[in-house]
Design an enzyme around this catalytic site. Structure first.
Site, PDB file in Angstrom:
ATOM      1  N   SER A  45     -55.056   0.487   5.102  1.00 46.02           N
ATOM      2  CA  SER A  45     -54.746  -0.568   3.959  1.00 46.02           C
ATOM      3  C   SER A  45     -53.781  -1.536   4.398  1.00 46.02           C
ATOM      4  O   SER A  45     -53.413  -2.656   4.107  1.00 46.02           O
ATOM      5  CB  SER A  45     -54.199   0.249   2.777  1.00 46.02           C
ATOM      6  N   ALA A 104     -47.206   7.603   6.462  1.00 40.12           N
ATOM      7  CA  ALA A 104     -48.266   6.662   5.478  1.00 40.12           C
ATOM      8  C   ALA A 104     -47.539   6.387   4.088  1.00 40.12           C
ATOM      9  O   ALA A 104     -47.414   7.347   3.277  1.00 40.12           O
ATOM     10  CB  ALA A 104     -49.242   7.708   5.315  1.00 40.12           C
ATOM     11  N   ALA A 105     -46.905   5.245   4.005  1.00 38.05           N
ATOM     12  CA  ALA A 105     -46.390   4.790   2.901  1.00 38.05           C
ATOM     13  C   ALA A 105     -46.243   3.404   2.647  1.00 38.05           C
ATOM     14  O   ALA A 105     -46.547   2.518   3.745  1.00 38.05           O
ATOM     15  CB  ALA A 105     -44.852   5.354   2.874  1.00 38.05           C
ATOM     16  N   ASN A 165     -48.811   6.416  -4.290  1.00 40.96           N
ATOM     17  CA  ASN A 165     -49.151   6.843  -2.816  1.00 40.96           C
ATOM     18  C   ASN A 165     -47.888   7.791  -2.186  1.00 40.96           C
ATOM     19  O   ASN A 165     -48.237   8.654  -1.500  1.00 40.96           O
ATOM     20  CB  ASN A 165     -49.357   5.440  -2.283  1.00 40.96           C
ATOM     21  N   THR A 200     -35.705   5.970   4.866  1.00 42.92           N
ATOM     22  CA  THR A 200     -35.111   4.641   4.926  1.00 42.92           C
ATOM     23  C   THR A 200     -33.726   4.573   4.488  1.00 42.92           C
ATOM     24  O   THR A 200     -33.458   5.335   3.468  1.00 42.92           O
ATOM     25  CB  THR A 200     -36.059   3.744   4.043  1.00 42.92           C
ATOM     26  N   TYR A 211     -39.459   1.230  -4.171  1.00 42.39           N
ATOM     27  CA  TYR A 211     -39.571   1.652  -2.585  1.00 42.39           C
ATOM     28  C   TYR A 211     -38.743   2.606  -2.351  1.00 42.39           C
ATOM     29  O   TYR A 211     -38.817   3.892  -1.747  1.00 42.39           O
ATOM     30  CB  TYR A 211     -39.695   0.552  -1.751  1.00 42.39           C
ATOM     31  N   ASN A 259     -32.839  -1.245  10.390  1.00 48.79           N
ATOM     32  CA  ASN A 259     -33.714  -2.553  10.778  1.00 48.79           C
ATOM     33  C   ASN A 259     -34.594  -2.209  11.823  1.00 48.79           C
ATOM     34  O   ASN A 259     -33.935  -2.343  12.963  1.00 48.79           O
ATOM     35  CB  ASN A 259     -33.085  -3.817  10.493  1.00 48.79           C
ATOM     36  N   ARG A 290     -26.786  -6.743   9.387  1.00 54.24           N
ATOM     37  CA  ARG A 290     -27.657  -5.871   9.566  1.00 54.24           C
ATOM     38  C   ARG A 290     -27.795  -5.041  10.767  1.00 54.24           C
ATOM     39  O   ARG A 290     -27.655  -5.437  11.675  1.00 54.24           O
ATOM     40  CB  ARG A 290     -29.276  -6.111   9.219  1.00 54.24           C
TER      41      ARG A 290
END
Length: 327
Positions: free
Chosen positions: A36, A72-73, A90, A115, A139, A168, A217
């Site tokens: 996807s 998978a995300a 998901n 994350t 998210y 990042n 960042r």
């Protein structure tokens, strides 16, 4: 010693680079990806590929696997705000199904792609793993929920797990690099300007309390990131959930990134001043002391110009393939 691993989301950016590193280390790898957001051609040669969703893991996992690396995300922050149910279904529902499949198959080792978005707007920098978690978008909230879910699985069922909270991620590793649609990461967006794919780069805010007024960042090379995943596979015992930040510990501003791209590519990069985006912290820089102490990991590719050069080489190769070899 060769081992066997399932990599969910292994056709995506980080998943494909980690898969390549696992194969180079002599391991057997099966990639599960529904394509996807990933790309079939991104799956490294030598890996077994299965097209399917995370929920299909129950039909794929058995006791022959030594562990799972879970990438998978869905990861588009803006999309998560307007379509949060997609992310909860998901990222959280899918991971719940994966954990159940691992439990049923007796696979008791997991490395999870988490994350820095779990922290939200930091109280102070550099950010440590003990910092408050207060995600500012669905998210980040789904990733934090999965971290909590994994902790419960470790405590109740003896899972050995590591969550790696990325800052990042950038750069490329050979033929594996960033190819998002839509693209939302700064370095590939600036490179698209150098390629003539967009006219300018938007600079969101120039009045932050930073040396040049733009956001700062922490950029980590994707190959350094991949090496941390391999180290994480042996870092915990049954019942333990370790959480580690992955970053360089150094920050670069938006303008520093743009100027570095100018130097690396030799192209002018026009800037378009734009208003601040809601929820953009001034500075996000990691403390990776825990990863150094527990994983024996430290980044070796911390030079921003080197990160950009690798990303530029991949972007040029990708463009040549799209155009049949003609620029």
């Amino acid at each position: 010693m060769s081992q066997k691993f399932l990599v969910t989301g292994g056709a995506g950016y980080v998943g494909s680079v980690v898969t390549a590193h696992l194969l180079e280390a002599g391991h057997e790898v099966t990639v599960l990806d529904d394509l996807s957001t990933g790309f079939r051609e991104g799956v490294p040669a030598g890996a077994t590929f299965i097209e399917g969703r995370i929920q299909d893991a129950a039909r794929r996992l058995d006791a022959s696997y030594d562990g799972v690396l879970h990438f998978a995300a869905f990861s588009q922050v803006g999309e998560s705000v307007v379509d949060p149910e997609k992310y909860w279904t998901n990222n959280v529902g899918g991971t719940m199904a994966l954990l159940a499949a691992m439990r049923a198959a007796g696979v008791r080792r997991l490395v999870f792609s988490s994350t820095a978005a779990t922290y939200g707007e930091p109280v102070s920098t550099p950010i440590t793993e003990s910092a408050p978690t207060a995600p500012t978008n669905p998210y980040g909230a789904t990733k934090l929920a999965v971290d909590h879910m994994i902790s419960g699985e470790c405590h109740a069922h003896g899972l050995a797990a590591v969550s790696l909270r990325y800052f990042n991620v950038a750069g490329a590793y050979g033929t594996y690099g960033e190819r998002h649609a839509p693209e939302s990461h700064l370095i590939p967006l600036v490179l698209q300007v150098a390629q003539g794919r967009r006219e300018s780069i938007a600079v969101y805010g120039d009045d932050y309390p930073t040396p040049d007024g733009t956001c700062v960042r922490d950029y980590i090379h994707v190959a350094d990131l991949a090496e941390a995943h391999l180290l994480a596979l042996g870092a915990t015992e049954a019942g333990e959930h370790l959480i580690c930040n992955l970053g360089n510990g150094n920050g670069f501003s938006v303008r520093e990134v743009v100027e570095t791209v100018r130097k690396v590519t030799g192209h002018p990069i026009p800037e378009t001043p734009s208003p601040r985006r809601a929820g953009d912290p001034a500075i996000l820089v990691a403390s990776a002391d825990a990863a150094h102490e527990r994983l024996g990991w430290s980044p070796s590719r911390a030079d921003l110009a080197g990160i950009v050069a690798d990303a530029w080489a991949f972007a040029q190769r990708d463009q040549r393939e799209e155009t049949g070899g003609h620029e």
